[in-house]
Motif scaffolding. Structure first.
Motif, PDB file in Angstrom:
ATOM      1  N   GLY A  81       0.876  -1.128  -0.106  1.00 47.41           N
ATOM      2  CA  GLY A  81      -0.087  -0.078   0.254  1.00 47.41           C
ATOM      3  C   GLY A  81       0.914   1.548  -0.051  1.00 47.41           C
ATOM      4  N   LYS A  82       2.238   1.323   0.777  1.00 46.45           N
ATOM      5  CA  LYS A  82       2.685   2.475   0.858  1.00 46.45           C
ATOM      6  C   LYS A  82       3.327   2.549  -0.397  1.00 46.45           C
ATOM      7  CE  LYS A  82       3.667   2.537   5.722  1.00 46.45           C
ATOM      8  NZ  LYS A  82       4.005   3.582   6.667  1.00 46.45           N
ATOM      9  N   ARG A  83       3.976   1.647  -1.076  1.00 46.08           N
ATOM     10  CA  ARG A  83       4.609   1.628  -2.580  1.00 46.08           C
ATOM     11  C   ARG A  83       3.898   1.889  -3.495  1.00 46.08           C
ATOM     12  NH1 ARG A  83       9.958  -1.989  -1.460  1.00 46.08           N
ATOM     13  NH2 ARG A  83      10.719  -0.826   0.648  1.00 46.08           N
ATOM     14  N   GLY A  84       2.557   1.462  -3.665  1.00 44.37           N
ATOM     15  CA  GLY A  84       1.638   1.350  -4.733  1.00 44.37           C
ATOM     16  C   GLY A  84       1.892   0.083  -5.559  1.00 44.37           C
ATOM     17  N   LEU A  85       2.369  -0.967  -4.951  1.00 39.97           N
ATOM     18  CA  LEU A  85       2.690  -2.151  -5.734  1.00 39.97           C
ATOM     19  C   LEU A  85       1.902  -3.240  -5.159  1.00 39.97           C
ATOM     20  CD1 LEU A  85       6.611  -1.769  -5.401  1.00 39.97           C
ATOM     21  CD2 LEU A  85       5.331  -1.277  -7.354  1.00 39.97           C
ATOM     22  N   THR A  86       2.077  -4.627  -6.030  1.00 38.65           N
ATOM     23  CA  THR A  86       1.175  -5.547  -5.409  1.00 38.65           C
ATOM     24  C   THR A  86       2.097  -6.218  -4.327  1.00 38.65           C
ATOM     25  OG1 THR A  86       2.464  -6.986  -6.957  1.00 38.65           O
ATOM     26  CG2 THR A  86       0.511  -5.911  -7.953  1.00 38.65           C
ATOM     27  N   MET A  87       1.424  -7.076  -3.715  1.00 38.83           N
ATOM     28  CA  MET A  87       2.196  -7.938  -2.589  1.00 38.83           C
ATOM     29  C   MET A  87       3.037  -8.532  -3.192  1.00 38.83           C
ATOM     30  SD  MET A  87      -1.070  -8.838  -0.038  1.00 38.83           S
ATOM     31  CE  MET A  87      -0.328 -10.049   0.711  1.00 38.83           C
ATOM     32  N   THR A  88       2.972  -9.361  -4.185  1.00 38.14           N
ATOM     33  CA  THR A  88       3.992 -10.058  -5.003  1.00 38.14           C
ATOM     34  C   THR A  88       5.183  -9.147  -5.179  1.00 38.14           C
ATOM     35  OG1 THR A  88       2.214 -11.450  -5.868  1.00 38.14           O
ATOM     36  CG2 THR A  88       4.538 -11.607  -6.984  1.00 38.14           C
ATOM     37  N   ALA A  89       5.117  -8.193  -5.774  1.00 35.78           N
ATOM     38  CA  ALA A  89       6.213  -7.120  -6.018  1.00 35.78           C
ATOM     39  C   ALA A  89       7.005  -6.906  -4.741  1.00 35.78           C
ATOM     40  CB  ALA A  89       5.725  -5.827  -6.780  1.00 35.78           C
ATOM     41  N   VAL A  90       6.186  -6.395  -3.765  1.00 41.42           N
ATOM     42  CA  VAL A  90       6.863  -5.987  -2.680  1.00 41.42           C
ATOM     43  C   VAL A  90       7.664  -7.415  -1.820  1.00 41.42           C
ATOM     44  CG1 VAL A  90       5.619  -4.017  -2.096  1.00 41.42           C
ATOM     45  CG2 VAL A  90       5.055  -6.120  -0.914  1.00 41.42           C
ATOM     46  N   VAL A  91       7.082  -8.322  -1.936  1.00 43.85           N
ATOM     47  CA  VAL A  91       7.862  -9.441  -1.463  1.00 43.85           C
ATOM     48  C   VAL A  91       8.994  -9.784  -2.097  1.00 43.85           C
ATOM     49  CG1 VAL A  91       7.679 -11.897  -1.102  1.00 43.85           C
ATOM     50  CG2 VAL A  91       5.645 -10.749  -0.300  1.00 43.85           C
ATOM     51  N   ILE A  92       8.919  -9.629  -3.612  1.00 46.64           N
ATOM     52  CA  ILE A  92      10.261 -10.054  -4.082  1.00 46.64           C
ATOM     53  C   ILE A  92      11.214  -8.897  -3.880  1.00 46.64           C
ATOM     54  CG2 ILE A  92      11.162  -9.760  -6.801  1.00 46.64           C
ATOM     55  CD1 ILE A  92       8.297 -11.103  -7.537  1.00 46.64           C
ATOM     56  N   GLN A  93      10.872  -7.600  -3.948  1.00 40.69           N
ATOM     57  CA  GLN A  93      11.850  -6.527  -3.679  1.00 40.69           C
ATOM     58  C   GLN A  93      12.574  -7.002  -2.343  1.00 40.69           C
ATOM     59  OE1 GLN A  93       9.780  -2.832  -3.803  1.00 40.69           O
ATOM     60  NE2 GLN A  93       9.811  -2.888  -6.021  1.00 40.69           N
ATOM     61  N   ALA A  94      11.587  -7.227  -1.379  1.00 39.53           N
ATOM     62  CA  ALA A  94      12.167  -7.490  -0.024  1.00 39.53           C
ATOM     63  C   ALA A  94      13.244  -8.610  -0.156  1.00 39.53           C
ATOM     64  CB  ALA A  94      11.134  -7.794   1.064  1.00 39.53           C
TER      65      ALA A  94
END
Length: 83
Positions: free
Chosen positions: A20-33
């Motif tokens: 939500g903070k980054r305006g991305l999907t949950m999949t995208a933030v998991v990959i980034q992390a």
């Protein structure tokens, strides 16, 4: 390919919050992390390298007139008098 199923409510909540903070999907933030953590792991110096850096720094601080420290001095530093 194996699927990843996250059963932890906390993990899902954290991923959703970051998404939500980054305006991305949950999949995208998991990959980034995960990518960020893998980078951090690969950039870590080994324990031996970190100890060598500390030893070099201490040797420089001692200078050319450094002296050996005996067991009694070490024990006193660790609050083990007369150990």
């Amino acid at each position: 390919m194996m699927r990843l199923h996250v059963r932890s409510k906390r993990a899902r909540d954290l991923a959703a919050q970051l998404a939500g903070k980054r305006g991305l999907t949950m999949t995208a933030v998991v990959i980034q992390a995960l990518e960020a953590e893998l980078r951090r792991e690969s950039e870590k110096a080994s324990l031996a390298d970190r100890i060598a850096l500390i030893a070099d720094d201490l040797a420089q601080q001692a200078g050319p007139n450094g002296r050996p420290v005996d067991k009694e001095e070490i024990d006193n530093l660790w609050f083990y008098p007369n150990a």
